[in-house]
Design an enzyme around this catalytic site. Structure first.
Site, PDB file in Angstrom:
ATOM      1  N   GLY A   1       0.812  -1.214   0.000  1.00 46.87           N
ATOM      2  CA  GLY A   1       0.000   0.000   0.000  1.00 46.87           C
ATOM      3  C   GLY A   1       0.846   1.265   0.000  1.00 46.87           C
ATOM      4  O   GLY A   1       1.884   1.360  -0.671  1.00 46.87           O
ATOM      5  N   ILE A   2       0.411   2.232   0.793  1.00 47.21           N
ATOM      6  CA  ILE A   2       1.089   3.528   0.850  1.00 47.21           C
ATOM      7  C   ILE A   2       2.515   3.360   1.367  1.00 47.21           C
ATOM      8  O   ILE A   2       3.456   3.984   0.863  1.00 47.21           O
ATOM      9  CB  ILE A   2       0.283   4.492   1.759  1.00 47.21           C
ATOM     10  CG1 ILE A   2      -1.081   4.811   1.114  1.00 47.21           C
ATOM     11  CG2 ILE A   2       1.061   5.768   2.030  1.00 47.21           C
ATOM     12  CD1 ILE A   2      -2.052   5.560   2.031  1.00 47.21           C
TER      13      ILE A   2
ATOM     14  N   ASP B   1       6.411  -5.185  14.809  1.00 48.58           N
ATOM     15  CA  ASP B   1       5.046  -4.885  15.248  1.00 48.58           C
ATOM     16  C   ASP B   1       5.139  -3.607  16.087  1.00 48.58           C
ATOM     17  O   ASP B   1       5.755  -3.613  17.165  1.00 48.58           O
ATOM     18  CB  ASP B   1       4.513  -6.055  16.084  1.00 48.58           C
ATOM     19  CG  ASP B   1       3.112  -5.793  16.625  1.00 48.58           C
ATOM     20  OD1 ASP B   1       2.666  -4.621  16.635  1.00 48.58           O
ATOM     21  OD2 ASP B   1       2.465  -6.762  17.060  1.00 48.58           O
TER      22      ASP B   1
ATOM     23  N   TYR C   1     -11.190   4.324  14.337  1.00 52.01           N
ATOM     24  CA  TYR C   1     -10.246   4.811  13.318  1.00 52.01           C
ATOM     25  C   TYR C   1     -10.210   6.335  13.314  1.00 52.01           C
ATOM     26  O   TYR C   1      -9.141   6.944  13.352  1.00 52.01           O
ATOM     27  CB  TYR C   1     -10.655   4.274  11.940  1.00 52.01           C
ATOM     28  CG  TYR C   1      -9.685   4.658  10.833  1.00 52.01           C
ATOM     29  CD1 TYR C   1      -8.493   3.967  10.663  1.00 52.01           C
ATOM     30  CD2 TYR C   1      -9.966   5.710   9.956  1.00 52.01           C
ATOM     31  CE1 TYR C   1      -7.596   4.316   9.655  1.00 52.01           C
ATOM     32  CE2 TYR C   1      -9.083   6.067   8.946  1.00 52.01           C
ATOM     33  CZ  TYR C   1      -7.897   5.363   8.798  1.00 52.01           C
ATOM     34  OH  TYR C   1      -7.011   5.708   7.803  1.00 52.01           O
TER      35      TYR C   1
HETATM   36  P1  NAP Z   1      -2.457  -1.253   4.229  1.00 55.84           P
HETATM   37  O1  NAP Z   1      -2.588  -1.438   2.759  1.00 55.84           O
HETATM   38  O2  NAP Z   1      -3.326  -2.071   5.118  1.00 55.84           O
HETATM   39  O3  NAP Z   1      -0.932  -1.431   4.663  1.00 55.84           O
HETATM   40  C1  NAP Z   1      -0.595  -1.247   6.025  1.00 55.84           C
HETATM   41  C2  NAP Z   1       0.561  -2.157   6.395  1.00 55.84           C
HETATM   42  O4  NAP Z   1       0.760  -2.029   7.828  1.00 55.84           O
HETATM   43  C3  NAP Z   1       0.257  -3.645   6.135  1.00 55.84           C
HETATM   44  O5  NAP Z   1       1.383  -4.290   5.583  1.00 55.84           O
HETATM   45  C4  NAP Z   1      -0.054  -4.163   7.524  1.00 55.84           C
HETATM   46  O6  NAP Z   1       0.208  -5.552   7.657  1.00 55.84           O
HETATM   47  C5  NAP Z   1       0.878  -3.338   8.362  1.00 55.84           C
HETATM   48  N1  NAP Z   1       0.530  -3.397   9.785  1.00 55.84           N
HETATM   49  C6  NAP Z   1      -0.676  -3.645  10.360  1.00 55.84           C
HETATM   50  N2  NAP Z   1      -0.548  -3.698  11.701  1.00 55.84           N
HETATM   51  C7  NAP Z   1       0.766  -3.476  11.983  1.00 55.84           C
HETATM   52  C8  NAP Z   1       1.522  -3.445  13.173  1.00 55.84           C
HETATM   53  N3  NAP Z   1       0.954  -3.664  14.384  1.00 55.84           N
HETATM   54  N4  NAP Z   1       2.848  -3.182  13.105  1.00 55.84           N
HETATM   55  C9  NAP Z   1       3.440  -2.981  11.899  1.00 55.84           C
HETATM   56  N5  NAP Z   1       2.787  -3.032  10.726  1.00 55.84           N
HETATM   57  C10 NAP Z   1       1.462  -3.278  10.774  1.00 55.84           C
HETATM   58  O7  NAP Z   1      -2.746   0.299   4.602  1.00 55.84           O
HETATM   59  P2  NAP Z   1      -2.641   1.621   3.684  1.00 55.84           P
HETATM   60  O8  NAP Z   1      -3.958   1.867   3.078  1.00 55.84           O
HETATM   61  O9  NAP Z   1      -1.428   1.585   2.853  1.00 55.84           O
HETATM   62  O10 NAP Z   1      -2.492   2.717   4.841  1.00 55.84           O
HETATM   63  C11 NAP Z   1      -1.233   3.167   5.317  1.00 55.84           C
HETATM   64  C12 NAP Z   1      -1.491   4.314   6.295  1.00 55.84           C
HETATM   65  O11 NAP Z   1      -2.183   5.372   5.629  1.00 55.84           O
HETATM   66  C13 NAP Z   1      -2.375   3.911   7.485  1.00 55.84           C
HETATM   67  O12 NAP Z   1      -1.930   4.575   8.643  1.00 55.84           O
HETATM   68  C14 NAP Z   1      -3.738   4.409   7.068  1.00 55.84           C
HETATM   69  O13 NAP Z   1      -4.580   4.661   8.151  1.00 55.84           O
HETATM   70  C15 NAP Z   1      -3.360   5.683   6.331  1.00 55.84           C
HETATM   71  N6  NAP Z   1      -4.396   6.132   5.395  1.00 55.84           N
HETATM   72  C16 NAP Z   1      -4.791   5.328   4.377  1.00 55.84           C
HETATM   73  C17 NAP Z   1      -5.776   5.776   3.504  1.00 55.84           C
HETATM   74  C18 NAP Z   1      -6.251   4.957   2.344  1.00 55.84           C
HETATM   75  O14 NAP Z   1      -7.248   5.361   1.720  1.00 55.84           O
HETATM   76  N7  NAP Z   1      -5.615   3.854   2.012  1.00 55.84           N
HETATM   77  C19 NAP Z   1      -6.370   7.042   3.706  1.00 55.84           C
HETATM   78  C20 NAP Z   1      -5.954   7.826   4.768  1.00 55.84           C
HETATM   79  C21 NAP Z   1      -4.957   7.361   5.614  1.00 55.84           C
HETATM   80  P3  NAP Z   1      -1.042  -6.600   7.454  1.00 55.84           P
HETATM   81  O15 NAP Z   1      -1.579  -6.358   6.075  1.00 55.84           O
HETATM   82  O16 NAP Z   1      -0.397  -7.928   7.636  1.00 55.84           O
HETATM   83  O17 NAP Z   1      -2.042  -6.230   8.527  1.00 55.84           O
END
Ligand code: NAP
Length: 257
Positions: free
Chosen positions: A18-19, A64, A157
């Site tokens: 992801g991001i 983690d 969230y």
């Molecule tokens: P994502 O696709 O779910 O990727 C997040 C990564 O963090 C995954 O590899 C996940 O592993 C890992 N993770 C989960 N729990 C963890 C832990 N305890 N320690 C270390 N790593 C952990 O998320 P994303 O959409 O890229 O989002 C990244 C950030 O941007 C987040 O903070 C999210 O809230 C923020 N954000 C995202 C969006 C959006 O639209 N995507 C919008 C606003 C803000 P697993 O997959 O194994 O759980």
């Protein structure tokens, strides 16, 4: 590798996909040594492999962010491996349960707070001594548009992302005189595994969900991970040397409405 971050070292949490993985690739592409950290080891190693394929410098750590001993140990090892730490990107985050507040258990509430808030606290706490040692640095915290406005879903969230917004400002003020800058980034919807999982749970089906999301953004579509990664790159670089305690909104106009 030459670039805007040549000679710098960055730690990225949640860097496997992801991001986070886009951030790792952009920071490495600008010349930084990157510590890719995550709990998804396979995809974390894939991020490192993609960086190395194009001549970048990265290494993977299983981390983690809720585990203080692991956070302390990982930063120590990153410092030992790369010689310094200049940038921390607190990106790891989870969406958590999608229920109204009166239906959420304490365990469900705590699960989101543990990763999204405690994780940012622990990583910031343990990186500060290394940023100080480096003579300054940049911490970039991933909040959300939902740290600024809300929506009638995902209560923990939204609470967690609001907390990150103010944690960033408090730390910005605390460490400003030490050359440590702290800023938050507020993405609109970005197509990642996190959003894909929300789409797959939607009663109307994933395609209809994606169309409805796109329509909420004035630009007419949702974003992609690089839209956020380039913002992180800017805040990590010296081009942003006068920016601290600030909110970088990258949302296709979502919060302008
Ligand atoms: P994502 O696709 O779910 O990727 C997040 C990564 O963090 C995954 O590899 C996940 O592993 C890992 N993770 C989960 N729990 C963890 C832990 N305890 N320690 C270390 N790593 C952990 O998320 P994303 O959409 O890229 O989002 C990244 C950030 O941007 C987040 O903070 C999210 O809230 C923020 N954000 C995202 C969006 C959006 O639209 N995507 C919008 C606003 C803000 P697993 O997959 O194994 O759980």
């Amino acid at each position: 590798m030459k670039g805007r971050l040549a000679g710098r070292v960055a730690v990225v949490t949640g860097g496997a996909k992801g991001i986070g993985s886009a951030i790792c690739e952009r920071l490495a592409g600008a010349g930084a040594g990157v510590a890719v950290t995550d709990i998804d080891d396979e995809q974390g190693q894939d991020t490192v492999a993609r960086i190395e394929q194009v001549g970048g410098n990265a290494r993977y750590w299983h981390l983690d962010v809720t585990d203080e001993a692991a956070v302390e140990r990982t930063f120590r090892e990153v410092r030992h491996t790369f010689g310094q730490i200049d940038v921390l990107v607190n990106n790891a985050g989870i969406a958590g349960v999608n229920k109204p507040t009166d239906e959420i258990t304490l365990e469900e509430w705590n699960a989101v707070m543990d990763v999204n808030v405690r994780g940012v606290f622990l990583c910031s706490k343990h990186v500060i001594p290394y940023l100080r040692e480096a003579g300054g640095g940049s911490i970039i915290n991933l909040s959300s548009i939902y740290g600024i406005i809300s929506a009638p879903d995902l209560p923990p969230y939204h609470a967690s992302k609001g907390a990150i917004r103010l944690m960033s400002k408090t730390d910005a003020l605390s460490y400003a005189r030490e050359g440590i800058r702290v800023n938050s980034i507020h993405p609109g919807y970005i197509w990642t595994p996190l959003v894909e999982a929300l789409a797959n749970q939607a009663p109307e089906g994933p395609e209809a969900f994606r169309h409805a999301l796109a329509a909420k953004h004035p630009v007419g579509h949702i974003g992609e991970p690089d839209d956020i990664a380039y913002g992180v790159l800017y805040l990590a670089s010296d081009e942003a040397k006068f920016i601290t305690g600030s909110e970088l909104v990258i949302d296709g106009g979502y919060t302008a409405q």
